[in-house]
Design an enzyme around this catalytic site. Sequence first.
Site, PDB file in Angstrom:
ATOM      1  N   LYS A  49       0.990  -1.225  -0.037  1.00 59.32           N
ATOM      2  CA  LYS A  49       0.016  -0.020   0.050  1.00 59.32           C
ATOM      3  C   LYS A  49       0.805   1.236  -0.057  1.00 59.32           C
ATOM      4  CE  LYS A  49      -2.075   2.214   3.409  1.00 59.32           C
ATOM      5  NZ  LYS A  49      -3.101   3.276   4.139  1.00 59.32           N
ATOM      6  N   ASP A  76      -3.350   4.310  -1.875  1.00 60.96           N
ATOM      7  CA  ASP A  76      -4.325   4.848  -0.746  1.00 60.96           C
ATOM      8  C   ASP A  76      -4.699   6.371  -0.795  1.00 60.96           C
ATOM      9  OD1 ASP A  76      -6.416   4.668   0.943  1.00 60.96           O
ATOM     10  OD2 ASP A  76      -5.012   4.256   2.429  1.00 60.96           O
ATOM     11  N   LEU A  77      -5.030   7.011  -2.056  1.00 64.92           N
ATOM     12  CA  LEU A  77      -5.151   8.469  -1.994  1.00 64.92           C
ATOM     13  C   LEU A  77      -6.409   8.907  -1.482  1.00 64.92           C
ATOM     14  CD1 LEU A  77      -3.572   9.183  -5.396  1.00 64.92           C
ATOM     15  CD2 LEU A  77      -2.525   8.876  -2.943  1.00 64.92           C
ATOM     16  N   LYS A  78      -7.642   8.186  -1.190  1.00 65.25           N
ATOM     17  CA  LYS A  78      -8.725   8.546  -0.556  1.00 65.25           C
ATOM     18  C   LYS A  78      -9.322   9.887  -1.360  1.00 65.25           C
ATOM     19  CE  LYS A  78      -8.383   6.521   3.911  1.00 65.25           C
ATOM     20  NZ  LYS A  78      -6.742   6.052   3.892  1.00 65.25           N
ATOM     21  N   ASP A  81     -13.601  14.681  -4.771  1.00 64.20           N
ATOM     22  CA  ASP A  81     -13.455  16.031  -5.669  1.00 64.20           C
ATOM     23  C   ASP A  81     -14.573  15.952  -6.447  1.00 64.20           C
ATOM     24  OD1 ASP A  81     -12.528  18.343  -6.852  1.00 64.20           O
ATOM     25  OD2 ASP A  81     -10.623  17.769  -6.246  1.00 64.20           O
ATOM     26  N   ILE A  82     -14.699  16.894  -7.571  1.00 62.98           N
ATOM     27  CA  ILE A  82     -15.734  16.860  -8.545  1.00 62.98           C
ATOM     28  C   ILE A  82     -15.462  15.481  -9.336  1.00 62.98           C
ATOM     29  CG2 ILE A  82     -16.226  19.244  -8.527  1.00 62.98           C
ATOM     30  CD1 ILE A  82     -14.889  19.469 -10.980  1.00 62.98           C
ATOM     31  N   THR A 141     -11.683   4.904  10.355  1.00 63.37           N
ATOM     32  CA  THR A 141     -11.676   4.329  11.675  1.00 63.37           C
ATOM     33  C   THR A 141     -11.369   5.332  12.837  1.00 63.37           C
ATOM     34  OG1 THR A 141      -9.554   3.727  11.084  1.00 63.37           O
ATOM     35  CG2 THR A 141     -11.482   1.871  11.021  1.00 63.37           C
ATOM     36  N   ARG A 234       1.473  -1.322  11.327  1.00 60.65           N
ATOM     37  CA  ARG A 234       2.630  -1.447  12.213  1.00 60.65           C
ATOM     38  C   ARG A 234       2.780  -2.875  12.965  1.00 60.65           C
ATOM     39  NH1 ARG A 234       0.252   3.794  15.210  1.00 60.65           N
ATOM     40  NH2 ARG A 234      -1.258   2.950  14.053  1.00 60.65           N
TER      41      ARG A 234
HETATM   42  O1  C5P Z   1      -0.268   0.545  11.576  1.00 58.18           O
HETATM   43  P1  C5P Z   1      -1.732   0.329  11.264  1.00 58.18           P
HETATM   44  O2  C5P Z   1      -2.096  -1.118  11.105  1.00 58.18           O
HETATM   45  O3  C5P Z   1      -2.645   0.998  12.349  1.00 58.18           O
HETATM   46  O4  C5P Z   1      -1.866   0.780   9.927  1.00 58.18           O
HETATM   47  C1  C5P Z   1      -3.103   0.725   9.190  1.00 58.18           C
HETATM   48  C2  C5P Z   1      -3.017   1.447   7.780  1.00 58.18           C
HETATM   49  O5  C5P Z   1      -4.438   1.309   7.342  1.00 58.18           O
HETATM   50  C3  C5P Z   1      -2.474   2.859   7.727  1.00 58.18           C
HETATM   51  O6  C5P Z   1      -1.736   2.938   6.542  1.00 58.18           O
HETATM   52  C4  C5P Z   1      -3.919   3.573   7.640  1.00 58.18           C
HETATM   53  O7  C5P Z   1      -3.810   5.030   6.928  1.00 58.18           O
HETATM   54  C5  C5P Z   1      -4.744   2.746   6.989  1.00 58.18           C
HETATM   55  N1  C5P Z   1      -6.205   2.743   6.960  1.00 58.18           N
HETATM   56  C6  C5P Z   1      -6.859   2.653   8.371  1.00 58.18           C
HETATM   57  N2  C5P Z   1      -7.881   2.938   8.686  1.00 58.18           N
HETATM   58  C7  C5P Z   1      -8.754   3.247   7.585  1.00 58.18           C
HETATM   59  C8  C5P Z   1      -8.284   3.166   6.147  1.00 58.18           C
HETATM   60  C9  C5P Z   1      -6.973   3.106   6.194  1.00 58.18           C
HETATM   61  O8  C5P Z   1      -6.213   2.381   9.344  1.00 58.18           O
HETATM   62  N3  C5P Z   1     -10.150   3.121   7.845  1.00 58.18           N
END
Ligand code: C5P
Length: 258
Positions: A49, A76-78, A81-82, A141, A234
């Site tokens: 990712k 994962d740019l989320k 926009d229009i 989240t 992590r």
């Molecule tokens: O280190 P950790 O497991 O918490 O990282 C979770 C990864 O998933 C991060 O890259 C975070 O940006 C992504 N993420 C998330 N919750 C979301 C969407 C993406 O934790 N709802």
Amino acid sequence: MADPAVPPSGSIPAPVPSSVVPIVALDVADGSAAEALVRRLGSHCDFYKVGLELFAAEGPGIVRWLRAQGKAVFVDLKLHDIPNTVHGAARSVARHGASLLTVHASGGAEMVAAAVAGAHEGAAEGAAEGGCTILGVTILTSLDGAAVGTAGGRPPVTVETEVVRLARVVREAGGGGVVCSGHEAAAVRAANGPALGLLIPGIRLAGGAVHDQRRVMTPSGAASAGARWIVLGRAVTAAADPPVALAAVHAELSGVTG
Ligand code: C5P
């Protein structure tokens, strides 16, 4: 800090295929840190990712570099926009070979459909094998029902209801899946069936450190909830030995689904 759930380094078994695809999050500041992690994980990880931090630092070159290593890439740019702008951005990202791209479901059906169309065009232009699937982000989240209500100028909402509603928007607009916590996955699956793939972040090995996540789930819990993809941050990248931590994830998944 090392994750106490991960055993010390030893012999690392080869990954056993399972129906859930683990994706390691390259939540690092630059290309050299990303490259070091990818080389360390070697054949234990085929899917990475690239999020906002790394993409902002390195641009699409990091996607092309990962593709050149034979890795699949989730960008994962989320996007939000229009529709015309999201169409163009999705087209560009897909042209570089991304397999997955996120947009905010709250951008609406027209925007999600524009992303799907753009990704389709870009993947064809870039001859990207397997195309680029658009995933809708439902409720982050980091937000709870009160925060979602405040942001929308309304009373507190029930997160699960909102997630299910937004997932339906994504499905009806032609999106291929949604990002949701493992805790809403069963409700999304029940409402939408298997057509919508579920990508679940916040994965932790049993007994592992939770860090700043509120709703975490084990790899096997996510698999049982219906995940097609899980995102490992992590739990792997901050482990004392990332390949060993990833091997523990593969072992857990193969026990559930293999
Ligand atoms: O280190 P950790 O497991 O918490 O990282 C979770 C990864 O998933 C991060 O890259 C975070 O940006 C992504 N993420 C998330 N919750 C979301 C969407 C993406 O934790 N709802």
